[in-house]
Design an enzyme around this catalytic site. Structure first.
Site, PDB file in Angstrom:
ATOM      1  N   ASN A  23       0.851  -1.190   0.000  1.00 43.94           N
ATOM      2  CA  ASN A  23       0.000   0.000   0.000  1.00 43.94           C
ATOM      3  C   ASN A  23       0.882   1.234   0.000  1.00 43.94           C
ATOM      4  O   ASN A  23       1.992   1.223   0.536  1.00 43.94           O
ATOM      5  CB  ASN A  23      -0.903   0.017   1.243  1.00 43.94           C
ATOM      6  CG  ASN A  23      -1.816   1.243   1.269  1.00 43.94           C
ATOM      7  OD1 ASN A  23      -2.440   1.572   0.265  1.00 43.94           O
ATOM      8  ND2 ASN A  23      -1.873   1.922   2.407  1.00 43.94           N
ATOM      9  N   SER A  37       4.844   6.817   2.113  1.00 44.59           N
ATOM     10  CA  SER A  37       5.442   5.531   2.495  1.00 44.59           C
ATOM     11  C   SER A  37       4.770   4.403   1.722  1.00 44.59           C
ATOM     12  O   SER A  37       3.556   4.416   1.540  1.00 44.59           O
ATOM     13  CB  SER A  37       5.223   5.263   3.999  1.00 44.59           C
ATOM     14  OG  SER A  37       5.660   6.358   4.784  1.00 44.59           O
ATOM     15  N   HIS A  54       0.899   5.124   1.289  1.00 46.31           N
ATOM     16  CA  HIS A  54       0.186   5.984   2.238  1.00 46.31           C
ATOM     17  C   HIS A  54       0.858   7.364   2.224  1.00 46.31           C
ATOM     18  O   HIS A  54       2.096   7.445   2.287  1.00 46.31           O
ATOM     19  CB  HIS A  54       0.262   5.375   3.651  1.00 46.31           C
ATOM     20  CG  HIS A  54      -0.419   6.190   4.695  1.00 46.31           C
ATOM     21  ND1 HIS A  54      -1.799   6.255   4.819  1.00 46.31           N
ATOM     22  CD2 HIS A  54       0.083   6.990   5.652  1.00 46.31           C
ATOM     23  CE1 HIS A  54      -2.092   7.057   5.827  1.00 46.31           C
ATOM     24  NE2 HIS A  54      -0.981   7.527   6.342  1.00 46.31           N
ATOM     25  N   ASP A  77      -2.251   0.714   8.107  1.00 48.48           N
ATOM     26  CA  ASP A  77      -1.083   1.577   7.798  1.00 48.48           C
ATOM     27  C   ASP A  77       0.087   1.256   8.716  1.00 48.48           C
ATOM     28  O   ASP A  77       0.906   2.126   9.024  1.00 48.48           O
ATOM     29  CB  ASP A  77      -1.467   3.061   7.958  1.00 48.48           C
ATOM     30  CG  ASP A  77      -2.565   3.445   6.981  1.00 48.48           C
ATOM     31  OD1 ASP A  77      -3.341   4.358   7.308  1.00 48.48           O
ATOM     32  OD2 ASP A  77      -2.652   2.807   5.917  1.00 48.48           O
TER      33      ASP A  77
END
Ligand code: GRF
Length: 204
Positions: free
Chosen positions: A107, A136, A109, A145
Site C-alpha cells: 500500500n 510511504s 500511504h 497503515d
C-alpha cells in the site's frame, strides 16, 4: 514473471505509474485493475493501457465487509495475482482478507509512517508544524497503515502550504517511489528504499 493486481478507488494516478513501469525487464506485469467504485476514473485509464479491469462495488454489500471481501477474493483469484498493490484504495481490509494474501499486499500511504496513519495526513502534518512530509510504501498487515515499511520519500513543507499544495508535492514523489518499491519487491528484495527530493528551502 510475477502477476500484479492493482486495487483503486479513484483517479488511479499511482496505478498508472505502476502499470506503465511494468514493462521490459521489470519482474512483474499488471494482470488486473480492480475498483470498489464503478465510477473510478482509473478504470478507464487502465483499460486504455490494455489492463483487464473489474469492479466489486462495496455498496452492494452494505455493512457486510466479509461478503464484500468474499466477492473481492473470488474476482482476484481468477486473476491469480502474486502481488496486490493498493493504490488509492479507500476501503479498510479485514484480517480475513489480509491473511488470505499475507506477505503479498503493498500500500502507498501519503505520510512518513509511523506518523499520521489514517486520513487527512497533510493537514495534520501542517497543523503539527512539521518541516518535512512525504509518503510511504508498506506491506499491508492487520494493523492499519502499520506494516513493514518498504520505502519512503520525503518532501519539504513550505511556508504557506495548504493540504492541497502539500498533497500535490507528495503525489509527485508517490509516483517515483511506488514503482521503485514494486520493482524491488517483485524481485524478492524487501530492502527499504528512501528517496529525497532536491530540497527546496523548507521553512526555517
Ligand atoms: C494518493 O494521495 C495516495 O497517497 C492515496 O490516494 C491518493 C490518490 O491516489 N492513497 P491515486 O491518484 O488514485 O493513485
Amino acid at each position: 514473471m510475477r502477476r500484479c493486481a492493482v486495487l483503486i478507488s479513484g483517479g488511479g494516478s499511482n496505478m498508472m505509474t505502476l502499470v506503465r513501469d511494468m514493462t521490459g525487464d521489470h519482474p512483474a506485469r499488471p494482470v488486473l485493475v480492480l475498483s470498489n467504485r464503478p465510477d473510478a476514473g482509473g478504470l478507464k485509464k487502465a483499460a486504455e493501457l490494455g489492463v483487464p479491469t473489474a469492479v466489486v462495488d462495496h455498496r452492494d454489500f452494505p455493512r457486510d465487509r466479509e461478503a464484500f471481501e468474499t466477492k473481492l477474493n473470488s474476482v482476484l483469484e481468477k486473476a491469480n495475482p502474486d502481488i496486490i498493490c493498493l493504490a488509492g484504495f479507500m476501503r479498510v481490509l479485514t484480517p480475513v482478507f489480509v491473511d488470505r494474501w499475507a506477505g503479498r499486499i503493498l500500500n502507498i500511504h501519503p505520510s512518513l509512517l509511523p506518523k499520521y496513519p489514517g486520513l487527512n495526513t497533510h493537514a495534520r502534518a501542517i497543523e503539527a508544524g512539521d518541516r518535512e512530509a512525504g509518503c510511504s510504501v508498506h506491506e499491508v498487515t492487520d494493523v492499519l497503515d502499520g506494516g513493514p515499511i518498504l520505502g519512503q520519500a520525503r518532501v519539504p513543507v513550505l511556508a504557506g502550504d495548504t493540504p492541497e499544495t502539500l498533497a500535490s508535492r507528495v503525489l509527485i514523489e508517490e509516483h517515483r517511489l511506488y514503482p521503485a518499491v514494486l520493482r524491488r519487491f517483485a524481485a524478492g528484495d524487501r530492502t527499504p528504499i528512501v528517496l529525497s527530493t532536491t530540497s527546496e528551502s523548507p521553512i526555517n
